[in-house]
Design a protein around this motif. Structure first.
Motif, PDB file in Angstrom:
ATOM      1  N   CYS A 229      20.034   1.560  -9.381  1.00 31.59           N
ATOM      2  CA  CYS A 229      21.063   1.539  -8.336  1.00 31.59           C
ATOM      3  C   CYS A 229      22.066   2.660  -8.537  1.00 31.59           C
ATOM      4  O   CYS A 229      22.457   3.341  -7.580  1.00 31.59           O
ATOM      5  N   LEU A 230      22.488   2.880  -9.777  1.00 28.91           N
ATOM      6  CA  LEU A 230      23.432   3.961 -10.055  1.00 28.91           C
ATOM      7  C   LEU A 230      22.822   5.322  -9.728  1.00 28.91           C
ATOM      8  O   LEU A 230      23.506   6.221  -9.229  1.00 28.91           O
ATOM      9  N   HIS A 231      21.549   5.466  -9.999  1.00 30.45           N
ATOM     10  CA  HIS A 231      20.857   6.705  -9.661  1.00 30.45           C
ATOM     11  C   HIS A 231      20.870   6.939  -8.153  1.00 30.45           C
ATOM     12  O   HIS A 231      21.146   8.051  -7.689  1.00 30.45           O
TER      13      HIS A 231
ATOM     14  N   GLY B 221       0.804  -1.221   0.000  1.00 28.97           N
ATOM     15  CA  GLY B 221       0.000   0.000   0.000  1.00 28.97           C
ATOM     16  C   GLY B 221       0.833   1.265   0.000  1.00 28.97           C
ATOM     17  O   GLY B 221       0.288   2.375  -0.114  1.00 28.97           O
ATOM     18  N   LEU B 222       2.140   1.138   0.084  1.00 25.37           N
ATOM     19  CA  LEU B 222       3.007   2.314   0.164  1.00 25.37           C
ATOM     20  C   LEU B 222       3.064   3.092  -1.146  1.00 25.37           C
ATOM     21  O   LEU B 222       3.419   4.277  -1.155  1.00 25.37           O
ATOM     22  N   LEU B 223       2.736   2.435  -2.250  1.00 28.01           N
ATOM     23  CA  LEU B 223       2.801   3.103  -3.555  1.00 28.01           C
ATOM     24  C   LEU B 223       1.482   3.739  -3.969  1.00 28.01           C
ATOM     25  O   LEU B 223       1.398   4.342  -5.049  1.00 28.01           O
ATOM     26  N   ASP B 224       0.465   3.630  -3.150  1.00 29.15           N
ATOM     27  CA  ASP B 224      -0.851   4.179  -3.508  1.00 29.15           C
ATOM     28  C   ASP B 224      -0.737   5.664  -3.852  1.00 29.15           C
ATOM     29  O   ASP B 224      -0.127   6.447  -3.116  1.00 29.15           O
ATOM     30  N   GLY B 225      -1.302   6.033  -4.993  1.00 29.23           N
ATOM     31  CA  GLY B 225      -1.297   7.427  -5.420  1.00 29.23           C
ATOM     32  C   GLY B 225      -0.034   7.848  -6.136  1.00 29.23           C
ATOM     33  O   GLY B 225       0.078   9.004  -6.560  1.00 29.23           O
ATOM     34  N   LEU B 226       0.924   6.927  -6.304  1.00 32.21           N
ATOM     35  CA  LEU B 226       2.206   7.279  -6.918  1.00 32.21           C
ATOM     36  C   LEU B 226       2.331   6.720  -8.330  1.00 32.21           C
ATOM     37  O   LEU B 226       1.675   5.755  -8.702  1.00 32.21           O
ATOM     38  N   ARG B 227       3.177   7.348  -9.105  1.00 33.02           N
ATOM     39  CA  ARG B 227       3.555   6.831 -10.422  1.00 33.02           C
ATOM     40  C   ARG B 227       4.706   5.857 -10.229  1.00 33.02           C
ATOM     41  O   ARG B 227       5.685   6.159  -9.539  1.00 33.02           O
ATOM     42  N   VAL B 228       4.614   4.677 -10.841  1.00 38.09           N
ATOM     43  CA  VAL B 228       5.617   3.626 -10.652  1.00 38.09           C
ATOM     44  C   VAL B 228       5.880   2.953 -11.991  1.00 38.09           C
ATOM     45  O   VAL B 228       5.196   3.200 -12.988  1.00 38.09           O
ATOM     46  N   THR B 229       6.882   2.070 -12.006  1.00 40.79           N
ATOM     47  CA  THR B 229       7.112   1.271 -13.200  1.00 40.79           C
ATOM     48  C   THR B 229       7.506  -0.138 -12.796  1.00 40.79           C
ATOM     49  O   THR B 229       7.802  -0.431 -11.630  1.00 40.79           O
TER      50      THR B 229
ATOM     51  N   ALA C 116      13.694  10.829 -19.146  1.00 38.17           N
ATOM     52  CA  ALA C 116      14.883  11.640 -18.922  1.00 38.17           C
ATOM     53  C   ALA C 116      15.051  11.843 -17.431  1.00 38.17           C
ATOM     54  O   ALA C 116      14.128  12.264 -16.744  1.00 38.17           O
ATOM     55  N   GLN C 117      16.204  11.500 -16.924  1.00 38.52           N
ATOM     56  CA  GLN C 117      16.485  11.650 -15.508  1.00 38.52           C
ATOM     57  C   GLN C 117      17.619  12.640 -15.309  1.00 38.52           C
ATOM     58  O   GLN C 117      18.212  13.134 -16.261  1.00 38.52           O
ATOM     59  N   PHE C 118      17.936  12.920 -14.050  1.00 37.42           N
ATOM     60  CA  PHE C 118      19.002  13.858 -13.753  1.00 37.42           C
ATOM     61  C   PHE C 118      20.362  13.391 -14.254  1.00 37.42           C
ATOM     62  O   PHE C 118      21.220  14.183 -14.565  1.00 37.42           O
ATOM     63  N   ILE C 119      20.583  12.083 -14.299  1.00 32.51           N
ATOM     64  CA  ILE C 119      21.920  11.563 -14.538  1.00 32.51           C
ATOM     65  C   ILE C 119      22.231  11.563 -16.027  1.00 32.51           C
ATOM     66  O   ILE C 119      21.422  11.169 -16.845  1.00 32.51           O
TER      67      ILE C 119
ATOM     68  N   VAL D 151      11.440   5.152 -11.884  1.00 29.89           N
ATOM     69  CA  VAL D 151      10.719   6.307 -11.355  1.00 29.89           C
ATOM     70  C   VAL D 151      11.213   6.564  -9.936  1.00 29.89           C
ATOM     71  O   VAL D 151      11.231   5.654  -9.101  1.00 29.89           O
ATOM     72  N   ASP D 152      11.587   7.800  -9.670  1.00 32.22           N
ATOM     73  CA  ASP D 152      12.080   8.204  -8.358  1.00 32.22           C
ATOM     74  C   ASP D 152      11.021   9.074  -7.700  1.00 32.22           C
ATOM     75  O   ASP D 152      10.771  10.201  -8.126  1.00 32.22           O
ATOM     76  N   ASN D 153      10.391   8.545  -6.651  1.00 28.85           N
ATOM     77  CA  ASN D 153       9.421   9.316  -5.877  1.00 28.85           C
ATOM     78  C   ASN D 153      10.006   9.816  -4.563  1.00 28.85           C
ATOM     79  O   ASN D 153       9.270  10.164  -3.643  1.00 28.85           O
ATOM     80  N   GLY D 154      11.332   9.841  -4.480  1.00 27.78           N
ATOM     81  CA  GLY D 154      11.967  10.277  -3.250  1.00 27.78           C
ATOM     82  C   GLY D 154      12.297   9.099  -2.354  1.00 27.78           C
ATOM     83  O   GLY D 154      13.319   8.435  -2.528  1.00 27.78           O
ATOM     84  N   GLN D 155      11.432   8.806  -1.401  1.00 21.58           N
ATOM     85  CA  GLN D 155      11.654   7.678  -0.503  1.00 21.58           C
ATOM     86  C   GLN D 155      11.405   6.341  -1.188  1.00 21.58           C
ATOM     87  O   GLN D 155      12.024   5.336  -0.843  1.00 21.58           O
TER      88      GLN D 155
END
Length: 306
Positions: free
Chosen positions: A157-159, A106-114, A188-191, A139-143
């Protein structure tokens, strides 16, 4: 030292498990341990002895959920241990079909994931409260973070390594894995891919020269002359050995240098633009956003070292 737990259960995907362990272990900056609800788990081709129980999840900084059979019935005590770890602030990342375990908490509820594209439709059907994007590497949602299948787990992992320790440490880990720091395509990500210098390749000397001279206004003719080739041959060799063109490679080398300056200095963006080889701050900002997926200012805010 940053503590990482890789959680394994029956039907764990061996490749995903190895990525979760070695992806961090290569850096020497993490203590990586393996845990699970049972001390022996059955992978597809072998059995794996698990040295730690679920109590490990209560003390680590990062938890990695490698891929498992999507139809695996996850014990409630595993889900609860993950929820408790999240509540105290632990970072949780899934690789491939590990997203099915993650979503069950349930931790991913409301989030975009892959997840792996083959499982994306099923994950969405089982968990309509999350948004499944099958077209991205991670997908990086922070935590909470999720990745697609197989090699995308190593991208993830590299990210995370870069988030924790900066570009230099992440680049070293990428070299150990003999892969770029970020692959083209998907989200597109930061890296940004570090300048690739395939060991022993025909272009290795000129690639190193280009990297050292990236701030100069290099032309295709000058690069070809340095390589001792015609421009046509140079373009063909670049495609074969780096997967891109000389000028695109040069742009990425410049953005990579800019990332380092954004992370390690407080120099204005206009100054950095000139130092890395762009004629104007506007051109630099446009190219940076196109390659890195964010603005120089936002990148600095996310990654500048204290």
């Amino acid at each position: 030292m940053h503590e990482v737990a890789v959680l394994v259960m029956d039907s764990v995907v061996p490749f995903d498990f190895a990525v979760g362990v070695d992806g961090f272990n290569w850096t020497g900056r993490y203590r990586v341990r393996v845990c699970g609800p049972k001390r022996t788990v059955k992978a597809e081709l072998f059995e794996l002895k698990v040295p730690h129980g679920l109590e490990l999840l209560s003390e680590v900084d990062t938890i990695v959920l490698p891929g498992h059979d999507p139809d695996l019935v996850v014990p409630e005590r595993v889900l609860e241990a993950l929820r408790q770890a999240a509540a105290r602030g632990a970072r949780i990342a899934s690789i491939c079909t590990g997203a099915f375990v993650f979503a069950a908490t349930g931790l991913l509820d409301g989030l975009r994931v892959t997840t792996h594209w083959l499982g994306a439709e099923e994950l969405q059907a089982r968990h309509p409260e999350i948004e499944v994007d099958p077209d991205v590497l991670y997908v990086d949602n922070g935590q909470f973070l999720t990745s697609a299948g197989a090699a995308a787990g190593l991208d993830l992992c590299l990210h995370m390594i870069r988030r924790d320790h900066g570009s230099a440490v992440a680049a070293d880990a990428a070299r150990m894995a003999v892969m770029p720091l970020e692959r083209e395509g998907g989200q597109a990500q930061f890296i940004v891919t570090p300048p690739a210098t395939p060991q022993g390749a025909e272009l290795e000397p000129v690639l190193r020269w280009m990297e050292a001279n990236a701030a100069r206004d290099l032309t295709l003719v000058e690069i070809a002359g340095r390589a001792g080739m015609s421009t046509r041959t140079l373009n063909r060799r670049f495609r074969e050995q780096t997967g891109t063109t000389p000028l695109q490679w040069l742009h990425r080398a410049r953005i990579r240098n800019a990332q380092h300056l954004l992370e390690t200095t407080r120099q204005p963006v206009e100054v950095i633009a000139g130092k890395v080889g762009f004629g104007s701050a506007t051109a630099f900002r446009d190219r940076f956003k196109r390659i890195a997926g964010t603005s120089p200012q936002n990148y600095r805010a996310a990654f500048q070292q204290n």
